[in-house]
Design a protein around this motif. Structure first.
Motif: not given
Length: 648
Positions: A209-213, A217-218, A220-223
């Motif tokens: 949901p954020f680019e700086d978690v 690696d944002f 990668s489209r995975k969290c």
């Protein structure tokens, strides 16, 4: 031949119908009519099997002993909501009692699990509220409305109009809903690890949901939500940036408030819908035309998000992107038109579709539109969807909305009929054929009625086969909610055989509702005059063949060679349209000579055995206030119960 006669439907609570028509022309029923009736019977039998297999006699569901987290109260409602819709279409009499008993059972059961409070979800977002409370709206269509229905409708609406001191979700001065997470306990500004516990394994495969978690690696489209360290960062960042203030998703709450209007005729609910939609229009103007996806409690755009208009809960950076922006706007705009008849209320939805289209670019020879906005700009270019302009067009019948449909490139086959495979998946609630229906209603796919009915039969048989498999055996379901096993809280939607997109499209003359909280709009609805209940009479089939701004072509068939059936045709799902007059058509679409003045929202037609008629229905749309009331009950505006007011 169609014979006008003088008759009325008398009751103590409403003016009698002024016109009655008798259809006497005998003919072999067309294939679509026979299939409609067979499909209704198959749905009736399948519904009874579904109820018997997955519910107890008290209406509770056979499932696990506990369920943590804030997710989940919407899903059991979704799994069983079509029982009420099937009854409203003309399904078996027993479905009226069953649908109400199961609604009560689910409400009680999820109260015991801890997520429902005062009969309404304690706190969650309006994508999920919107899905779950479709059941409540369908009970309104199933009618006749009970005191409980009206009392609940008002009580639930007050949770969002600022009238409930226990659920202060709405700021009446700033006209904003105070959090993306709201419900009967008020806004949820701070979430805990337990709230999201049932989502963690699922969300591992979604965009962050954020680019700086930290640790993610944002690109990668995975969290990895299942990682405890990352999870703690996510919770802290969501509580800081996301859980306060308004989001476009909250526009789905206009359905809950409009629902109260249709139960009460109280103009304060109509005005709330208009005011809240107008507030979002003003925010879009402040944002240069594009609707922002996060508004702080002060009313400032991007207040907790470094001033960015993107990056809110279910916003442009969320995995669903533009879909969960345009859907609630479309729902709210259509609700406002329903309440007022003012097509200008579609402006915000039209504006956002146009802006999205203006951002298109060519990708490998095909025009695509962006679904997401990151800090670096627009991204995730995909095919534009024709669905949302189609919804606007069925309300407006305007050339400009027709143009919005036709500008969408046909990068996929709009004539192809879709059903889910045996392995599952597919569109939400199996709403999959809006574009093919549009092709039919505009004359491009004349075989659609037979094709979609055949597909609906295949879907039901697939679902029945799944019910008979190990997947469908509740005794084999595990209690481990994080595994990919059959205890998923979506299990009832996955197994439900009560899906009838074909019946809604063909009889109502409209696409199925938007699954995240949209009303089931339609050009017509039907009542059984002999049994004085909602839905098509037994043996009766209906087909809306054409739609125009002030007209529609409707065919009615009595498939019984022995019994006379009497149907009441209503202008609009909610009686919002007036039927001015009808003209009989012959097989070549020429006027057959009979013309009958109606000037009412209701038209009663007696269908002799095997009678079949085609009518051009001339009508004035959106001239009546919408209501759940039917021909034999007028309850909107009746008094409600009042509780104690404690004073010192």
């Amino acid at each position: 031949m169609l014979t006008p006669t003088s008759s009325s439907l008398s009751s103590s609570s409403q003016a009698p119908l002024q016109t009655k028509l008798k259809a006497v022309r005998r003919a072999e029923p067309p294939s679509w009519a026979t299939k409609q009736r067979q499909l209704i019977e198959l749905l009736n039998a399948s519904a009874k099997q579904f109820i018997a297999r997955y519910t107890r006699p008290d209406g509770t569901l056979i499932w696990r002993g506990d369920w943590p987290g804030m997710d989940g109260s919407d899903d059991p409602y979704e799994g069983f909501m079509n029982l009420a819709l099937l009854y409203a279409l003309g399904g078996d009499d027993t479905l009226h009692e069953s649908s109400r008993r199961i609604w009560e059972g689910i409400t009680w059961q999820w109260t015991e699990y801890g997520q429902i409070h005062r009969e309404f979800d304690a706190y969650y977002d309006w994508m999920h509220h919107g899905e779950g409370y479709l059941y409540f709206y369908f009970l309104g269509l199933a009618g006749p409305a009970t005191l409980k229905d009206r009392q609940r409708a008002v009580r639930f609406a007050h949770m969002y109009t600022g009238d409930d001191p226990e659920a202060l979700n709405y700021d009446t001065e700033k006209k904003l809903i105070r959090s993306p997470l709201t419900g009967s306990k008020g806004p949820r500004f701070v979430t805990t690890g337990e709230d999201w516990s049932t989502h963690r394994g699922i969300l591992d495969n979604y965009l962050a949901p954020f680019e700086d978690v930290p640790g993610v690696d944002f690109a990668s489209r995975k969290c990895k939500w299942s990682d405890d360290t990352i999870y703690s960062h996510l919770l802290a960042m969501m509580n800081e940036r996301m859980n306060r203030g308004d989001v476009p998703l909250n526009l789905n709450a206009t359905g809950l408030v409009a629902n109260a209007y249709m139960h009460t005729a109280n103009e304060k609910y109509s005005q709330w819908v208009l005011d809240y939609l107008a507030a979002w229009s003003e925010r879009a103007e402040r944002s240069g035309g594009i609707i922002p996806d996060n508004i702080g409690l002060s009313g400032e755009i991007g207040e907790y998000n470094d001033g960015k208009w993107w990056g809110g809960y279910y916003g442009y950076r969320w995995p669903h992107g533009f879909t969960t922006i345009i859907e609630p706007i479309t729902n709210a705009a259509m609700n406002a038109v329903l309440l007022t008849g003012d097509m200008e209320q579609l402006r915000l939805a039209r504006q956002q579709l146009d802006l999205n289209w203006s951002l298109r670019k060519e990708v490998e020879g095909e025009w695509k539109v962006p679904q997401k906005h990151f800090d670096a700009g627009w991204t995730d270019y995909r095919d534009a969807s024709a669905k949302y302009p189609i919804y606007l067009w069925i309300a407006s019948m305007a050339d400009e909305d027709l143009e919005r449909i036709h500008r969408v490139p046909k990068n996929y086959d709009w004539n192809e009929i879709h059903i889910p495979t045996m392995s599952g998946g597919g569109s939400k609630h199996y709403i999959m054929n809006t574009e093919p229906w549009f092709q039919y209603i505009t004359g491009e796919l004349p075989d659609y009625p037979d094709l979609i009915l055949d597909a609906n039969f295949r879907l039901i048989h697939n679902q029945l086969q799944r019910m008979d498999s190990d997947m469908g055996n509740p005794a084999l379901w595990s209690d481990n909610y994080n595994d990919d096993d059959f205890s998923s809280i979506h299990i009832w939607q996955e197994l439900c055989p009560v899906y009838m997109e074909s019946l809604v499209q063909l009889t109502f003359g409209a696409p199925m509702h938007i699954s995240h909280g949209g009303f089931q709009h339609g050009r017509f609805r039907y009542f059984d005059a002999d049994r004085r209940r909602v839905g098509l009479p037994q043996d009766t089939a209906a087909l809306v063949e054409q739609l125009g701004d002030r007209s529609a072509v409707l065919q009615l068939v009595n498939t019984s060679p022995f019994e006379t059936r009497t149907v009441v045709v209503q202008g609009g799902t909610f009686g919002e349209h007036r039927i001015d007059k009808v003209i009989v058509l012959d097989e070549d679409d020429r006027e057959g000579g009979s013309e009958v003045q109606v000037d009412s929202k209701w038209l009663q037609i007696e269908l002799l055995p095997a009678a079949s008629i085609r009518l051009e229905v001339l009508m004035s749309r959106y001239v009546n206030k919408p209501t759940y009331d039917g021909p034999w009950s007028q309850q909107a505006g009746e008094g409600l119960l009042r509780g104690r007011t404690e004073t010192e």
